[in-house]
Scaffold this motif. Structure first.
Motif, PDB file in Angstrom:
ATOM      1  N   GLY A  96       0.811  -1.201   0.000  1.00  0.00           N
ATOM      2  CA  GLY A  96       0.000   0.000   0.000  1.00  0.00           C
ATOM      3  C   GLY A  96       0.844   1.249   0.000  1.00  0.00           C
ATOM      4  O   GLY A  96       2.038   1.209   0.272  1.00  0.00           O
ATOM      5  N   GLY A  97       0.174   2.348  -0.295  1.00  0.00           N
ATOM      6  CA  GLY A  97       0.860   3.627  -0.353  1.00  0.00           C
ATOM      7  C   GLY A  97       1.449   3.893  -1.711  1.00  0.00           C
ATOM      8  O   GLY A  97       2.463   4.554  -1.835  1.00  0.00           O
ATOM      9  N   VAL A  98       0.837   3.333  -2.755  1.00  0.00           N
ATOM     10  CA  VAL A  98       1.397   3.417  -4.089  1.00  0.00           C
ATOM     11  C   VAL A  98       0.369   3.887  -5.118  1.00  0.00           C
ATOM     12  O   VAL A  98      -0.397   3.078  -5.599  1.00  0.00           O
ATOM     13  N   PRO A  99       0.407   5.096  -5.622  1.00  0.00           N
ATOM     14  CA  PRO A  99       0.989   6.231  -4.927  1.00  0.00           C
ATOM     15  C   PRO A  99      -0.033   6.937  -4.046  1.00  0.00           C
ATOM     16  O   PRO A  99       0.295   7.833  -3.315  1.00  0.00           O
ATOM     17  N   ASP A 100      -1.276   6.487  -4.161  1.00  0.00           N
ATOM     18  CA  ASP A 100      -2.361   7.192  -3.469  1.00  0.00           C
ATOM     19  C   ASP A 100      -3.014   6.309  -2.419  1.00  0.00           C
ATOM     20  O   ASP A 100      -4.223   6.323  -2.252  1.00  0.00           O
ATOM     21  N   GLU A 101      -2.225   5.499  -1.792  1.00  0.00           N
ATOM     22  CA  GLU A 101      -2.634   4.741  -0.622  1.00  0.00           C
ATOM     23  C   GLU A 101      -3.650   3.651  -0.901  1.00  0.00           C
ATOM     24  O   GLU A 101      -4.383   3.255  -0.019  1.00  0.00           O
ATOM     25  N   LYS A 102      -3.743   3.182  -2.121  1.00  0.00           N
ATOM     26  CA  LYS A 102      -4.559   2.009  -2.375  1.00  0.00           C
ATOM     27  C   LYS A 102      -3.764   0.772  -1.949  1.00  0.00           C
ATOM     28  O   LYS A 102      -2.562   0.804  -1.767  1.00  0.00           O
ATOM     29  N   LEU A 103      -4.453  -0.351  -1.814  1.00  0.00           N
ATOM     30  CA  LEU A 103      -3.832  -1.599  -1.397  1.00  0.00           C
ATOM     31  C   LEU A 103      -3.950  -2.598  -2.535  1.00  0.00           C
ATOM     32  O   LEU A 103      -5.051  -2.878  -2.996  1.00  0.00           O
ATOM     33  N   PHE A 104      -2.778  -3.107  -2.972  1.00  0.00           N
ATOM     34  CA  PHE A 104      -2.757  -4.045  -4.085  1.00  0.00           C
ATOM     35  C   PHE A 104      -2.156  -5.372  -3.648  1.00  0.00           C
ATOM     36  O   PHE A 104      -1.358  -5.425  -2.710  1.00  0.00           O
ATOM     37  N   PHE A 105      -2.517  -6.433  -4.398  1.00  0.00           N
ATOM     38  CA  PHE A 105      -2.113  -7.782  -4.027  1.00  0.00           C
ATOM     39  C   PHE A 105      -1.268  -8.439  -5.101  1.00  0.00           C
ATOM     40  O   PHE A 105      -1.456  -8.198  -6.297  1.00  0.00           O
TER      41      PHE A 105
END
Lengths: 114, 111
Positions: A96-105
């Motif tokens: 997370g924090g990439v770049p707008d704080e979304k969370l990816f898996f």
């Protein structure tokens, strides 16, 4: 979004052995997490991987069983120690924090313990 | 040991209809929410997010509604397509600290 590479994608392991799962991100990220997804179930947070310090574990998960490393802002490992068949699950790295704080898996590691 | 899997609730819809998937969260302090789609053998895929200062957000064919009073989140998918068949999860977070996932709903789109 960040590109997350998780290795291995699957493995079959013997009871009592350990497996280390690697998570590599193509850019520096603030947050890295490890999740477990048991068959047919939702995702359960194992721990937050902290850069340069000990991971923060959720209730029910301990460092001796799931040691985690995060040597820098792009890489982390999760080890599943002294495995039993109950550890058979999908293990997922997320960032997370990439770049707008979304969370990816990442795509996950399918672990089967015999 | 024996592993027991839970059966996810299933929503079956006809292709072209609208779908509504619901989720409840427990932490009244949560201030950020994400909906994910997970296809078989893959990791969760980000669909749409919403912050607690909003009650509605729209994306391409998807809308998320947030009701903080009852701690309820919904995902609306317009003109559902066979490719939308998957398991859908909501996740909530406080101050982007940690993310906790709901139990999930399996969406089955009938052609």
């Amino acid at each position: 979004s960040a590109v997350i590479s998780q290795k291995p994608s699957r493995d079959i392991c013997q009871r009592g052995t350990s497996l280390t799962i690697q998570c590599q991100v193509d850019s520096q990220v603030t947050m890295m997490f490890w999740y477990r997804q048991q068959p047919g179930q939702s995702l359960t947070l194992i721990a937050t991987a902290n850069q340069g310090s000990e991971a923060t574990y959720e209730s029910g998960f301990v460092i001796d069983k799931f040691p985690i490393s995060r040597p820098n802002l792009t890489f982390s490992t999760l080890t599943v120690s002294n495995m039993s068949p109950e550890d058979s699950s999908i293990y997922l790295c997320s960032v997370g924090g990439v770049p707008d704080e979304k969370l990816f898996f990442g795509s996950g590691t399918q672990l089967s313990v015999l | 040991g024996e592993s027991v899997g839970l059966h996810l609730p299933t929503l079956s819809v006809q292709e072209g209809d609208n779908s509504i998937i619901n989720c409840a969260y427990s932490n009244s302090a949560s201030d950020y929410f994400i909906w994910y789609k997970q296809e078989s053998g893959k990791g969760p895929q980000f669909i749409i997010d919403i912050r607690s200062n909003m009650d509605k957000r729209q994306g391409q064919r998807v809308t998320v509604l947030l009701n903080k009073t009852v701690k309820h989140l919904s995902l609306q998918i317009a003109a559902t397509q066979p490719g939308d068949s998957a398991v859908y999860f909501c996740a909530d977070s406080y101050n982007f600290n940690k993310f906790y996932f709901g139990s999930g709903t399996k969406l089955n789109v009938k052609p």
